[in-house]
Design a protein around this motif. Structure first.
Motif, mmCIF file in Angstrom:
data_model
loop_
_atom_site.group_PDB
_atom_site.id
_atom_site.type_symbol
_atom_site.label_atom_id
_atom_site.label_comp_id
_atom_site.label_asym_id
_atom_site.label_seq_id
_atom_site.Cartn_x
_atom_site.Cartn_y
_atom_site.Cartn_z
ATOM 1 N N ASN A 1 -10.052 1.986 -2.942
ATOM 2 C CA ASN A 1 -9.167 2.836 -2.144
ATOM 3 C C ASN A 1 -9.920 3.527 -1.006
ATOM 4 N N ARG B 1 -7.365 1.885 -8.292
ATOM 5 C CA ARG B 1 -7.848 2.562 -7.089
ATOM 6 C C ARG B 1 -9.359 2.756 -7.108
ATOM 7 N N ALA C 1 -5.491 -0.102 6.883
ATOM 8 C CA ALA C 1 -4.793 -1.148 6.144
ATOM 9 C C ALA C 1 -5.473 -2.499 6.352
ATOM 10 N N SER D 1 -5.292 5.591 0.116
ATOM 11 C CA SER D 1 -4.302 4.646 -0.382
ATOM 12 C C SER D 1 -4.097 4.950 -1.859
ATOM 13 N N VAL E 1 3.347 -0.859 4.064
ATOM 14 C CA VAL E 1 2.844 0.468 3.705
ATOM 15 C C VAL E 1 4.042 1.368 3.463
ATOM 16 N N LEU F 1 -8.643 -2.629 4.264
ATOM 17 C CA LEU F 1 -8.273 -2.762 2.853
ATOM 18 C C LEU F 1 -7.842 -4.198 2.553
ATOM 19 N N SER F 2 -7.057 -4.800 3.444
ATOM 20 C CA SER F 2 -6.606 -6.175 3.221
ATOM 21 C C SER F 2 -7.786 -7.141 3.246
ATOM 22 N N ILE G 1 -2.089 0.546 -4.700
ATOM 23 C CA ILE G 1 -2.391 -0.760 -4.125
ATOM 24 C C ILE G 1 -1.829 -1.809 -5.078
ATOM 25 N N THR H 1 0.953 5.435 0.233
ATOM 26 C CA THR H 1 0.161 6.587 0.638
ATOM 27 C C THR H 1 1.076 7.743 1.001
ATOM 28 N N ILE I 1 0.854 -1.185 0.000
ATOM 29 C CA ILE I 1 0.000 0.000 0.000
ATOM 30 C C ILE I 1 0.890 1.235 0.000
ATOM 31 N N PHE J 1 -9.498 2.041 2.847
ATOM 32 C CA PHE J 1 -8.494 2.591 3.753
ATOM 33 C C PHE J 1 -9.084 3.750 4.553
#
Length: 312
Positions: free
Chosen positions: A105, A85, A118, A63, A138, A121-122, A66, A50, A48, A108
């Motif tokens: 995105n 994204r 994070a 984010s 990250v 997002l995962s 990715i 950012t 990730i 996040f």
């Protein structure tokens, strides 16, 4: 044999210093975490990028990049798969967020940024892809500028001339040396490019390869002052989740991976306006790519789909 043993010990001591400098956090949601990482088997890592990793403002937590890094069994090649994204996905519920469909995105942001962002997002990506991750990282791009400068810049090849909307800098076609601010300006652009965000994804992949290439070319170990500066800069811009694997063991496992064995993959998809909002939706080839990751067939998929593969 003695010289080889000394070299290995020296590398382990060196990576031990990285282990102390780099922040380690639980970035993966339990639903997205591989039960146990086998460094000899196929590996999947979530990356990730950012500019505002530890921002206190929720609206600033985005984010910007990715990627799924897939390393097939043997560790002799790696695939950098960019996730658009604006990809339309189903985001699971999280504290303060009820869940629903949105751009990936935004997961996040809905997670609150930072570590919880994070994790959400995962979880979102694992639910979409159907596989789990062996680790995550990250990169704070705002701090990564210093890493690039300490390495003496990076060499990146520009395919199409365009003007930066952030600095008004013109990027001319051709291979050129870029310092940290220039390289980060290059990978941020998606406007004024023929393929918009898809071109930006390729540029992000190019930058990762260029940094690895310059790191392999730079004799940092013979310059302890510069080495310490790079380690501190990396530590301030990188947060990792190794899934319990010592960072030194990861470095040792991938130390022989040649940079020319990195392949960039664009996820087969296209833009689509839904309810007056522009999204990216997967094509059949995108679902096939995710299935190839699950079934350990990414090299075969890449050979069969050269349109979506970039030689970085």
């Amino acid at each position: 044999m003695l010289l080889a043993g000394v070299a290995v010990v020296g590398l382990r001591e060196l990576t031990g210093r990285y282990e102390q400098a780099v922040a380690q956090e639980q970035l993966l949601d339990p639903s997205a975490r591989q039960d146990q990482t086998d460094l000899d088997g196929p590996l999947n890592y979530l990356l990730i990028g950012t500019d505002r990793w530890r921002s206190s403002g929720t609206t600033d937590r985005r984010s910007d990049a990715i990627l799924v890094v897939h390393v097939p069994t043997g560790g002799r090649e790696a695939f950098l798969m960019s996730v658009p994204r604006d990809l339309l996905v189903t985001i699971p519920a999280a504290p303060g967020y009820g869940g629903g469909q949105d751009k990936i995105n935004s997961a996040f942001t809905h997670g609150g940024g930072g570590q919880p962002g994070a994790r959400l997002l995962s979880a979102t990506l694992a639910h979409l892809a159907g596989f789990r991750f062996d680790g995550a990282a990250v990169i704070d791009f705002s701090g990564f500028r210093e890493v690039i400068d300490l390495l003496g810049g990076v060499r990146i090849c520009v395919d199409t001339e365009f003007r930066s909307i952030h600095t008004d800098r013109v990027f001319a076609p051709g291979c050129q040396e870029m310092d940290g601010p220039t390289a980060l300006d290059f990978v941020r652009q998606r406007h004024n490019l023929p393929n918009g965000d898809y071109d930006r994804q390729t540029h992000q992949q190019q930058l990762l390869r260029a940094v690895l290439q310059r790191t392999s070319e730079t004799s940092l170990r013979s310059n302890p002052i510069r080495l310490d500066q790079v380690i501190r800069a990396v530590g301030s811009s990188l947060t990792v989740d190794t899934n319990g694997v010592p960072l030194a063991d990861l470095v040792m496992a991938f130390r022989d991976l040649p940079t020319d064995a990195l392949r960039g993959i664009q996820m087969p998809s296209h833009s689509q306006t839904i309810g007056q909002v522009s999204y990216v939706v997967l094509e059949d080839g995108g679902s096939e790519l995710l299935a190839a990751v699950r079934d350990r067939r990414v090299p075969q998929w890449a050979r069969a789909n050269p349109r979506w593969v970039t030689q970085l």
